[in-house]
Motif scaffolding. Sequence first.
Motif, PDB file in Angstrom:
ATOM      1  N   VAL A 297      23.012  -4.817  -1.606  1.00 17.29           N
ATOM      2  CA  VAL A 297      22.307  -4.617  -2.872  1.00 17.29           C
ATOM      3  C   VAL A 297      21.979  -3.134  -3.003  1.00 17.29           C
ATOM      4  N   VAL A 298      22.395  -2.545  -4.102  1.00 16.11           N
ATOM      5  CA  VAL A 298      22.028  -1.161  -4.424  1.00 16.11           C
ATOM      6  C   VAL A 298      20.956  -1.204  -5.494  1.00 16.11           C
ATOM      7  N   ASN A 299      19.799  -0.654  -5.197  1.00 11.62           N
ATOM      8  CA  ASN A 299      18.757  -0.491  -6.217  1.00 11.62           C
ATOM      9  C   ASN A 299      18.875   0.907  -6.798  1.00 11.62           C
ATOM     10  N   SER A 300      19.252   0.989  -8.063  1.00 11.31           N
ATOM     11  CA  SER A 300      19.347   2.306  -8.702  1.00 11.31           C
ATOM     12  C   SER A 300      18.001   3.017  -8.649  1.00 11.31           C
ATOM     13  N   HIS A 301      16.937   2.247  -8.850  1.00  8.69           N
ATOM     14  CA  HIS A 301      15.570   2.726  -8.687  1.00  8.69           C
ATOM     15  C   HIS A 301      14.671   1.499  -8.599  1.00  8.69           C
ATOM     16  N   PHE A 302      13.373   1.724  -8.436  1.00  8.12           N
ATOM     17  CA  PHE A 302      12.478   0.621  -8.106  1.00  8.12           C
ATOM     18  C   PHE A 302      11.587   0.168  -9.252  1.00  8.12           C
ATOM     19  N   HIS A 303      11.973   0.392 -10.484  1.00  7.12           N
ATOM     20  CA  HIS A 303      11.224  -0.196 -11.590  1.00  7.12           C
ATOM     21  C   HIS A 303      11.555  -1.687 -11.653  1.00  7.12           C
ATOM     22  N   PRO A 304      10.618  -2.530 -12.087  1.00  4.90           N
ATOM     23  CA  PRO A 304      10.755  -3.978 -11.905  1.00  4.90           C
ATOM     24  C   PRO A 304      11.852  -4.652 -12.717  1.00  4.90           C
ATOM     25  N   ASP A 305      12.402  -3.962 -13.713  1.00  2.00           N
ATOM     26  CA  ASP A 305      13.543  -4.545 -14.428  1.00  2.00           C
ATOM     27  C   ASP A 305      14.868  -4.228 -13.730  1.00  2.00           C
ATOM     28  N   HIS A 306      14.795  -3.563 -12.586  1.00  2.00           N
ATOM     29  CA  HIS A 306      16.004  -3.220 -11.832  1.00  2.00           C
ATOM     30  C   HIS A 306      16.002  -3.764 -10.405  1.00  2.00           C
ATOM     31  N   CYS A 307      14.847  -4.242  -9.945  1.00  2.00           N
ATOM     32  CA  CYS A 307      14.778  -4.740  -8.563  1.00  2.00           C
ATOM     33  C   CYS A 307      14.009  -6.049  -8.462  1.00  2.00           C
ATOM     34  N   GLY A 308      13.818  -6.743  -9.590  1.00  3.20           N
ATOM     35  CA  GLY A 308      12.946  -7.904  -9.607  1.00  3.20           C
ATOM     36  C   GLY A 308      13.429  -9.091  -8.810  1.00  3.20           C
ATOM     37  N   CYS A 309      14.737  -9.206  -8.581  1.00  2.91           N
ATOM     38  CA  CYS A 309      15.277 -10.343  -7.817  1.00  2.91           C
ATOM     39  C   CYS A 309      15.652  -9.966  -6.390  1.00  2.91           C
ATOM     40  N   ASN A 310      15.165  -8.837  -5.919  1.00  2.00           N
ATOM     41  CA  ASN A 310      15.497  -8.411  -4.552  1.00  2.00           C
ATOM     42  C   ASN A 310      15.231  -9.505  -3.524  1.00  2.00           C
ATOM     43  N   GLN A 311      14.148 -10.240  -3.690  1.00  4.22           N
ATOM     44  CA  GLN A 311      13.707 -11.189  -2.663  1.00  4.22           C
ATOM     45  C   GLN A 311      14.713 -12.304  -2.399  1.00  4.22           C
ATOM     46  N   PHE A 312      15.619 -12.551  -3.327  1.00  2.00           N
ATOM     47  CA  PHE A 312      16.528 -13.683  -3.189  1.00  2.00           C
ATOM     48  C   PHE A 312      17.752 -13.380  -2.316  1.00  2.00           C
TER      49      PHE A 312
END
Length: 253
Positions: free
Chosen positions: A96-111
Amino acid sequence: MKLNFLPAGRVRMKKGIYIPGADRSETIELPVSSALIRHKQGNVLFDTGCHPSVVDHAEERWGALAWVMTPIMSADEMLMPSLACLGVNPEDIDVVVNSHFHPDHCGCNQFFKKATFYAHAKEVEAANAAGAESSGYLRADWDCGQPTQMVEGEKDLFGDGSVVLIPLPGHTPGMLGALVNLDRDGPFLLASDSISLRQSLDTDTVPRNTWNADLLLQSYQEARRIEKSGATVICGHDDAQWQSLRKGNEGYE
């Protein structure tokens, strides 16, 4: 290698954040997207969109941010259903690449519990700084305990030039884009919020939600350089472009 663009939410914001001179009452609808890159060495997800709970309980998840960036999507417009339509399960994602950590870009990281995460070191630093939540960094979204590889400069994910992570700071300190080089459809620059709207790039407009205007303008220059080499620039939230893209199963190769 294949590239699939996937719906991962939709939000409404004040138009004046992006368009100078817009009336204070005007709003703009912005698509939230993710990109699945299927490489012979593994499946890569670029950004994970909004957390499913914000469909019905945005303020509980996002707090006051939900009044600035209001979710307007249905449950089937989120990332997890989008992946399921491709027959892809969360455990099938290797990176998973997170472009940045605002919640509309990393909100499903936990899955994505089996994935290795990539983020820029400066983004991790910014998200851990005192008062980071007031800058849109919500720990429940970006920090899910998975192993994270810190990116400093450009990073060739597979060592073959097919997926190259490129720093494009300005919107945030550690914004990352990804240059995806496809055999048939050519290169795509996944620019995320370094270029939220195409109009911003074309007019050198700095949105109001920019962390550093000078760095953003330099990132515009880098994006133009890559575009001149033949790449298609994919903006972070441009609805007109989003409507024109092949999505879901209708991907690019």
